[in-house]
Design a protein around this motif. Structure first.
Motif, PDB file in Angstrom:
ATOM      1  N   UNK A 251      -5.270  -6.698  19.420  1.00 49.10           N
ATOM      2  CA  UNK A 251      -6.551  -7.455  19.675  1.00 49.10           C
ATOM      3  C   UNK A 251      -7.450  -7.566  18.753  1.00 49.10           C
ATOM      4  N   UNK A 252      -8.914  -7.296  19.149  1.00 51.15           N
ATOM      5  CA  UNK A 252      -9.893  -7.622  18.062  1.00 51.15           C
ATOM      6  C   UNK A 252      -9.666  -6.801  16.932  1.00 51.15           C
ATOM      7  N   UNK A 253      -9.240  -5.562  16.939  1.00 47.57           N
ATOM      8  CA  UNK A 253      -8.929  -4.854  15.870  1.00 47.57           C
ATOM      9  C   UNK A 253      -8.020  -5.311  14.616  1.00 47.57           C
ATOM     10  N   UNK A 254      -7.079  -6.048  15.331  1.00 45.59           N
ATOM     11  CA  UNK A 254      -5.891  -6.655  14.599  1.00 45.59           C
ATOM     12  C   UNK A 254      -6.595  -7.814  13.856  1.00 45.59           C
ATOM     13  N   UNK A 255      -7.320  -8.524  14.697  1.00 39.95           N
ATOM     14  CA  UNK A 255      -7.859  -9.940  14.161  1.00 39.95           C
ATOM     15  C   UNK A 255      -8.860  -9.671  12.792  1.00 39.95           C
ATOM     16  N   UNK A 256      -9.552  -8.530  13.095  1.00 43.22           N
ATOM     17  CA  UNK A 256     -10.717  -7.837  12.295  1.00 43.22           C
ATOM     18  C   UNK A 256      -9.673  -7.476  10.669  1.00 43.22           C
ATOM     19  N   UNK A 257      -8.954  -6.873  10.749  1.00 47.43           N
ATOM     20  CA  UNK A 257      -8.327  -6.537   9.526  1.00 47.43           C
ATOM     21  C   UNK A 257      -7.636  -7.614   8.751  1.00 47.43           C
ATOM     22  N   UNK A 258      -6.707  -8.556   9.823  1.00 47.56           N
ATOM     23  CA  UNK A 258      -6.195  -9.607   9.020  1.00 47.56           C
ATOM     24  C   UNK A 258      -7.134 -10.706   8.599  1.00 47.56           C
ATOM     25  N   UNK A 259      -8.137 -11.069   9.371  1.00 49.62           N
ATOM     26  CA  UNK A 259      -9.206 -11.960   8.949  1.00 49.62           C
ATOM     27  C   UNK A 259      -9.850 -11.498   7.648  1.00 49.62           C
ATOM     28  N   UNK A 295      -9.287 -21.452   3.602  1.00 49.41           N
ATOM     29  CA  UNK A 295      -9.676 -22.326   4.666  1.00 49.41           C
ATOM     30  C   UNK A 295      -8.685 -22.354   5.855  1.00 49.41           C
ATOM     31  N   UNK A 296      -7.825 -23.266   5.529  1.00 47.77           N
ATOM     32  CA  UNK A 296      -6.658 -22.951   6.582  1.00 47.77           C
ATOM     33  C   UNK A 296      -5.966 -21.935   7.121  1.00 47.77           C
ATOM     34  N   UNK A 297      -5.878 -21.069   5.992  1.00 43.03           N
ATOM     35  CA  UNK A 297      -5.328 -19.665   6.584  1.00 43.03           C
ATOM     36  C   UNK A 297      -6.072 -18.997   7.569  1.00 43.03           C
ATOM     37  N   UNK A 298      -7.713 -19.053   7.391  1.00 45.27           N
ATOM     38  CA  UNK A 298      -8.301 -18.277   7.934  1.00 45.27           C
ATOM     39  C   UNK A 298      -8.612 -18.803   9.440  1.00 45.27           C
ATOM     40  N   UNK A 299      -8.591 -20.313   9.342  1.00 47.25           N
ATOM     41  CA  UNK A 299      -8.660 -20.788  10.753  1.00 47.25           C
ATOM     42  C   UNK A 299      -7.296 -20.564  11.550  1.00 47.25           C
ATOM     43  N   UNK A 300      -6.282 -20.698  10.855  1.00 48.41           N
ATOM     44  CA  UNK A 300      -5.077 -20.296  11.544  1.00 48.41           C
ATOM     45  C   UNK A 300      -4.917 -18.802  12.155  1.00 48.41           C
ATOM     46  N   UNK A 301      -5.384 -18.019  11.333  1.00 47.94           N
ATOM     47  CA  UNK A 301      -5.437 -16.626  11.662  1.00 47.94           C
ATOM     48  C   UNK A 301      -6.297 -16.266  12.911  1.00 47.94           C
ATOM     49  N   UNK A 302      -7.361 -16.922  12.770  1.00 49.94           N
ATOM     50  CA  UNK A 302      -8.461 -16.811  13.818  1.00 49.94           C
ATOM     51  C   UNK A 302      -7.662 -17.518  15.404  1.00 49.94           C
ATOM     52  N   UNK A 303      -7.182 -18.680  15.071  1.00 48.45           N
ATOM     53  CA  UNK A 303      -6.372 -19.441  16.391  1.00 48.45           C
ATOM     54  C   UNK A 303      -5.298 -18.860  16.810  1.00 48.45           C
ATOM     55  N   UNK A 304      -4.649 -18.043  16.130  1.00 53.13           N
ATOM     56  CA  UNK A 304      -3.362 -17.234  16.498  1.00 53.13           C
ATOM     57  C   UNK A 304      -3.609 -15.795  17.120  1.00 53.13           C
ATOM     58  N   UNK A 305      -4.466 -15.134  16.444  1.00 53.06           N
ATOM     59  CA  UNK A 305      -4.799 -13.860  16.623  1.00 53.06           C
ATOM     60  C   UNK A 305      -6.002 -13.885  17.710  1.00 53.06           C
ATOM     61  N   UNK A 306      -7.006 -14.669  17.755  1.00 48.88           N
ATOM     62  CA  UNK A 306      -8.168 -14.600  18.438  1.00 48.88           C
ATOM     63  C   UNK A 306      -7.846 -15.123  19.653  1.00 48.88           C
TER      64      UNK A 306
END
Length: 306
Positions: A251-259, A295-306
């Motif tokens: 969840x949020x913890x995984x999103x945090x470290x990957x972002x 930019x696209x990497x962060x957008x992709x990470x936020x879309x998949x894990x968020x």
């Protein structure tokens, strides 16, 4: 997504101003050098001190820090291994390793943490790890690689205490660990000076773009491509694998470290390269390209894990 775009927009505007200053020559031929020295010797040590002196050092004992540390070591180690095989030299390899794993946790990481993750403090583990450990170690290696520490073992061991970046970091940690409260009469002017650090670094970076050739050309092409691949793809992938597979974060913890791991290389790395006169083109191109790619990497990470 607004946080990602906002953070990048702020950086782009300040770099653009620096580029225009260099194009018009308003700061003269030594403008970039003066800004670089100002940031390295005065503003950045002040910023590191004020940041760490008021920090909660307990965050260094979190799972997030372990993921950050291990992913940083993994990608930096990969670059070092290639650099040794290819004979890129100690200083140049050190700059490339930093570009592979040293994220822009300050002027880009904080706004993204606020707008994407909802809490600016979530970037604290990576910020502290880089300021307390990575930066002093890296600048010490750069000092030693150019022979600035003298020949005796004792002088070499004391190298970090003669470097303003390392000294500012260590002093801030000492104040935070001791629990001392620095008087406002002391902290306020130091804070004011530290506030010059990020603008000075970004303006110097923008000036450095004037008259430069397009990135990914010349002898630095392969080191830049390697650093960008490790930074933009390798580090977030390693962080995700460690966070989810080893530490069981969800969840949020995984999103945090990957972002935070997907953030681009920090602009202050160009200051280090310029100060030590090694890997300047490598740092400039790696920072520029990794910022665009992230930019696209962060957008992709936020879309998949968020």
């Amino acid at each position: 997504m607004q946080g990602v775009l906002t953070g990048f927009a702020v950086i782009a505007v300040v770099i653009g101003v620096g580029y225009l200053l260099g194009l018009r020559g308003h700061l003269g031929p030594q403008g970039r050098e003066v800004l670089t020295k100002l940031a390295f010797h005065v503003a950045s040590p002040a910023l590191l001190f004020t940041t760490l002196a008021t920090a909660d050092l307990s965050v260094v004992f979190s799972a997030r820090l372990l993921v950050t540390a291990l992913s940083t070591v993994a990608v930096a180690g990969a670059f070092v291994a290639v650099g040794v095989v290819r004979g890129w030299g100690v200083g140049r390899t050190t700059i490339g390793a930093l570009c592979s794993g040293y994220v822009n946790s300050g002027n880009l990481g904080i706004p993204i943490a606020v707008y994407v993750l909802g809490d600016a403090s979530l970037v604290a583990p990576v910020l502290l790890f880089q300021l307390v450990l990575v930066t002093p170690v890296a600048v010490t290696i750069l000092d030693l690689s150019r022979g600035g520490a003298g020949g005796t073992l004792w002088r070499r061991l004391l190298t970090p205490l003669r470097n303003p970046i390392a000294l500012g970091s260590l002093a801030g940690v000492a104040v935070a660990a001791s629990g001392l409260e620095v008087p406002d009469a002391v902290m306020d002017p130091v804070t004011l000076i530290g506030n010059m650090s990020v603008p000075a670094v970004l303006l110097a970076f923008g000036i450095g773009l004037c008259g430069s050739t397009m990135p990914l050309r010349g002898v630095e092409r392969r080191p830049v491509l390697l650093a960008v691949a490790l930074k933009a793809v390798g580090q977030p992938a390693v962080a995700w694998a460690l966070a989810s597979g080893v530490f069981g974060l969800r969840g949020p913890q995984l999103l945090d470290v990957v972002v935070t791991s997907a953030l681009p290389a920090a602009q202050n790395l160009y200051t280090y390269a310029s100060t030590y006169g090694v890997g300047e083109r490598l740092a400039r191109d790696a920072i520029l390209v990794s910022t665009v790619v992230s930019v696209p990497v962060l957008v992709g990470v936020a879309a998949v894990l968020g």
